[in-house]
Design a protein around this motif. Structure first.
Motif, PDB file in Angstrom:
ATOM      1  N   LEU A   1       0.804  -1.225   0.000  1.00  0.00           N
ATOM      2  CA  LEU A   1       0.000   0.000   0.000  1.00  0.00           C
ATOM      3  C   LEU A   1       0.835   1.273   0.000  1.00  0.00           C
ATOM      4  CD1 LEU A   1      -2.989  -0.973   2.324  1.00  0.00           C
ATOM      5  CD2 LEU A   1      -2.903  -0.863  -0.168  1.00  0.00           C
ATOM      6  N   GLU A   2       2.147   1.130   0.201  1.00  0.00           N
ATOM      7  CA  GLU A   2       3.015   2.313   0.070  1.00  0.00           C
ATOM      8  C   GLU A   2       2.929   2.871  -1.355  1.00  0.00           C
ATOM      9  OE1 GLU A   2       4.195   3.607   2.566  1.00  0.00           O
ATOM     10  OE2 GLU A   2       4.775   2.104   4.053  1.00  0.00           O
ATOM     11  N   ALA A   3       2.513   2.025  -2.297  1.00  0.00           N
ATOM     12  CA  ALA A   3       2.446   2.444  -3.697  1.00  0.00           C
ATOM     13  C   ALA A   3       1.413   3.535  -3.936  1.00  0.00           C
ATOM     14  CB  ALA A   3       2.135   1.235  -4.590  1.00  0.00           C
ATOM     15  N   VAL A   4       0.417   3.637  -3.060  1.00  0.00           N
ATOM     16  CA  VAL A   4      -0.646   4.619  -3.300  1.00  0.00           C
ATOM     17  C   VAL A   4      -0.422   5.925  -2.541  1.00  0.00           C
ATOM     18  CG1 VAL A   4      -2.283   2.730  -3.640  1.00  0.00           C
ATOM     19  CG2 VAL A   4      -2.179   3.863  -1.425  1.00  0.00           C
ATOM     20  N   LYS A   5       0.630   5.994  -1.732  1.00  0.00           N
ATOM     21  CA  LYS A   5       0.842   7.177  -0.894  1.00  0.00           C
ATOM     22  C   LYS A   5       0.877   8.460  -1.713  1.00  0.00           C
ATOM     23  CE  LYS A   5       3.967   9.264   2.496  1.00  0.00           C
ATOM     24  NZ  LYS A   5       4.186  10.512   1.735  1.00  0.00           N
ATOM     25  N   GLY A   6       1.587   8.460  -2.820  1.00  0.00           N
ATOM     26  CA  GLY A   6       1.710   9.675  -3.619  1.00  0.00           C
ATOM     27  C   GLY A   6       0.390  10.153  -4.197  1.00  0.00           C
TER      28      GLY A   6
ATOM     29  N   GLY B   1      -1.268  -5.357   5.076  1.00  0.00           N
ATOM     30  CA  GLY B   1      -0.936  -4.230   4.218  1.00  0.00           C
ATOM     31  C   GLY B   1      -0.655  -2.932   4.927  1.00  0.00           C
ATOM     32  N   PHE B   2      -1.141  -2.789   6.166  1.00  0.00           N
ATOM     33  CA  PHE B   2      -0.937  -1.544   6.905  1.00  0.00           C
ATOM     34  C   PHE B   2       0.299  -1.574   7.805  1.00  0.00           C
ATOM     35  CE2 PHE B   2      -5.638  -0.211   6.688  1.00  0.00           C
ATOM     36  CZ  PHE B   2      -5.367   0.739   5.721  1.00  0.00           C
ATOM     37  N   LYS B   3       0.938  -2.731   7.958  1.00  0.00           N
ATOM     38  CA  LYS B   3       2.031  -2.834   8.923  1.00  0.00           C
ATOM     39  C   LYS B   3       3.160  -1.859   8.590  1.00  0.00           C
ATOM     40  CE  LYS B   3       4.927  -6.120  11.397  1.00  0.00           C
ATOM     41  NZ  LYS B   3       5.303  -7.542  11.589  1.00  0.00           N
ATOM     42  N   LYS B   4       3.498  -1.010   9.575  1.00  0.00           N
ATOM     43  CA  LYS B   4       4.556  -0.003   9.445  1.00  0.00           C
ATOM     44  C   LYS B   4       4.333   0.901   8.216  1.00  0.00           C
ATOM     45  CE  LYS B   4       6.383  -2.236  12.867  1.00  0.00           C
ATOM     46  NZ  LYS B   4       6.178  -1.763  14.253  1.00  0.00           N
ATOM     47  N   CYS B   5       3.093   1.094   7.840  1.00  0.00           N
ATOM     48  CA  CYS B   5       2.776   1.796   6.593  1.00  0.00           C
ATOM     49  C   CYS B   5       2.785   3.315   6.787  1.00  0.00           C
ATOM     50  CB  CYS B   5       1.410   1.348   6.085  1.00  0.00           C
ATOM     51  SG  CYS B   5       0.975   2.007   4.467  1.00  0.00           S
TER      52      CYS B   5
ATOM     53  N   ILE C   1      -5.731   2.254  15.086  1.00  0.00           N
ATOM     54  CA  ILE C   1      -4.463   2.724  14.533  1.00  0.00           C
ATOM     55  C   ILE C   1      -3.308   1.865  15.046  1.00  0.00           C
ATOM     56  CG2 ILE C   1      -2.822   4.636  14.512  1.00  0.00           C
ATOM     57  CD1 ILE C   1      -5.192   6.546  14.524  1.00  0.00           C
ATOM     58  N   GLU C   2      -3.316   1.574  16.338  1.00  0.00           N
ATOM     59  CA  GLU C   2      -2.234   0.781  16.930  1.00  0.00           C
ATOM     60  C   GLU C   2      -2.160  -0.605  16.304  1.00  0.00           C
ATOM     61  OE1 GLU C   2      -1.059  -1.309  21.211  1.00  0.00           O
ATOM     62  OE2 GLU C   2      -2.689   0.173  21.124  1.00  0.00           O
ATOM     63  N   HIS C   3      -3.291  -1.276  16.185  1.00  0.00           N
ATOM     64  CA  HIS C   3      -3.283  -2.633  15.639  1.00  0.00           C
ATOM     65  C   HIS C   3      -2.994  -2.619  14.139  1.00  0.00           C
ATOM     66  CE1 HIS C   3      -4.623  -5.245  19.006  1.00  0.00           C
ATOM     67  NE2 HIS C   3      -5.023  -4.086  19.496  1.00  0.00           N
ATOM     68  N   SER C   4      -3.485  -1.622  13.426  1.00  0.00           N
ATOM     69  CA  SER C   4      -3.220  -1.541  11.995  1.00  0.00           C
ATOM     70  C   SER C   4      -1.733  -1.404  11.722  1.00  0.00           C
ATOM     71  CB  SER C   4      -3.965  -0.342  11.388  1.00  0.00           C
ATOM     72  OG  SER C   4      -5.355  -0.510  11.487  1.00  0.00           O
TER      73      SER C   4
ATOM     74  N   SER D   1       1.833   9.177   8.172  1.00  0.00           N
ATOM     75  CA  SER D   1       1.690  10.474   7.504  1.00  0.00           C
ATOM     76  C   SER D   1       0.295  11.066   7.664  1.00  0.00           C
ATOM     77  CB  SER D   1       2.014  10.343   6.006  1.00  0.00           C
ATOM     78  OG  SER D   1       3.348   9.925   5.813  1.00  0.00           O
ATOM     79  N   ARG D   2      -0.563  10.393   8.403  1.00  0.00           N
ATOM     80  CA  ARG D   2      -1.927  10.875   8.687  1.00  0.00           C
ATOM     81  C   ARG D   2      -2.718  11.128   7.408  1.00  0.00           C
ATOM     82  NH1 ARG D   2      -2.580  10.011  14.206  1.00  0.00           N
ATOM     83  NH2 ARG D   2      -0.678  10.630  15.289  1.00  0.00           N
TER      84      ARG D   2
END
Length: 303
Positions: A140-145, A211-215, A202-205, A220-221
């Protein structure tokens, strides 16, 4: 009158129906107070052409299977796009189909190309990522931009897009917190506060595998709302049964004994209280069809 063939990037293929969305959420989704409190106003603001969006709308739904996450995403798609989930502007991603069998960097590149290609054809797009808990870490880092503030690349504007993430992440602490608040006296769900759930989601995600681990979407909120889907009580399941049965029953409405019979197939937790359905409104179709079939045959035999 002009006839339009196929979907177009505008009316009538894309037309936001606030009243329809609000009505369907009220009449077909049960026991989820944060849908009305959070989802509806956020979508209203995002779809209001009088205001310029600074970023894409990003929502993350969390809860037990059968609590309504996919159903709400479907209702939202139908309120914006004439063809609903069948629209070429609506995209549903599943891990086993789209995020497996290739190295992560290739999968991320393909995802980015897919998003860019579709936004090139129309800025109004809905991207739904199902089963985020089963996605490889980092995808999911791919969609950050695309969901950051003022996301403009190569002349493309991604701020009119909507991204929805669906997952079971944090479902156990959500259910536990709901039970704790119920035991402490908060019996009415409309009295529950979003703050009671947001931090645990948020903590568990961020820490659970998926897909959310350390994302960076989290750090970046960039997610506008983490929406908890609460475990469903007996009255909510009965309402689900009536809605599902309407699709099959025609002129054969369910009677109270028929509903009681269907409810016998529903597993409730915790064992001592039998307060919440273990699987939400999932797996109700088969017992409903069986009851209606028996009713129909009985009516036929009486003719």
């Amino acid at each position: 009158m002009k006839t339009v063939f196929g979907e177009v990037c505008g009316y009538p293929s894309i037309r936001y129906d606030h009243d329809g969305l609000e009505r369907n959420l009220q009449q077909k989704v049960f026991g989820q107070p944060f849908i009305q409190k959070l989802l509806l106003p956020l979508v209203d603001l995002h779809m209001d052409e009088r205001y310029e969006n600074r970023k894409a709308l990003v929502l993350s739904f969390h809860g037990t299977p059968g609590s309504g996450k996919n159903y709400v995403a479907k209702i939202l798609a139908e309120s914006i796009f004439e063809k609903g989930m069948d629209s070429k502007f609506v995209h549903l991603f599943k891990p086993i189909l789209h995020f497996s069998g290739q190295p992560p960097e290739i999968l991320k590149f393909r995802l980015q190309q897919w998003i860019v290609g579709n936004v090139t054809s129309c800025q109004r797009q809905l991207f739904i990522f199902d089963e985020v808990n089963d996605m490889p870490e980092g995808i999911l880092e791919a969609v950050k931009g695309f969901i950051d503030y003022n996301p403009r690349f190569g002349g493309l504007d991604f701020s009119k897009c909507i991204f929805i993430f669906l997952s079971n992440i944090a479902m156990i602490p959500i259910n536990q917190r709901t039970l704790e608040l119920w035991q402490d006296g908060t019996k009415r769900r409309d009295k529950l506060r979003h703050e009671d759930f947001m931090s645990i989601i948020i903590e568990h995600s961020f820490n659970e595998d998926g897909g959310f681990k350390k994302c960076k979407l989290i750090t970046s909120r960039l997610i506008d709302a983490f929406i908890p889907f609460l475990p469903l009580e007996r009255s909510h399941i009965e309402s689900c049964i009536k809605v599902i049965a309407d699709d099959y029953a025609m002129n054969s409405p369910l009677t109270p004994p028929m509903i009681d019979y269907i409810m016998e197939s529903v597993e409730f937790t915790p064992k001592d209280l039998r307060l919440y359905s273990a699987h939400g409104c999932k797996n109700l179709d088969t017992p409903i069809k069986l009851v209606l079939m028996r009713y129909s045959r009985q009516m036929f035999d009486e003719l």
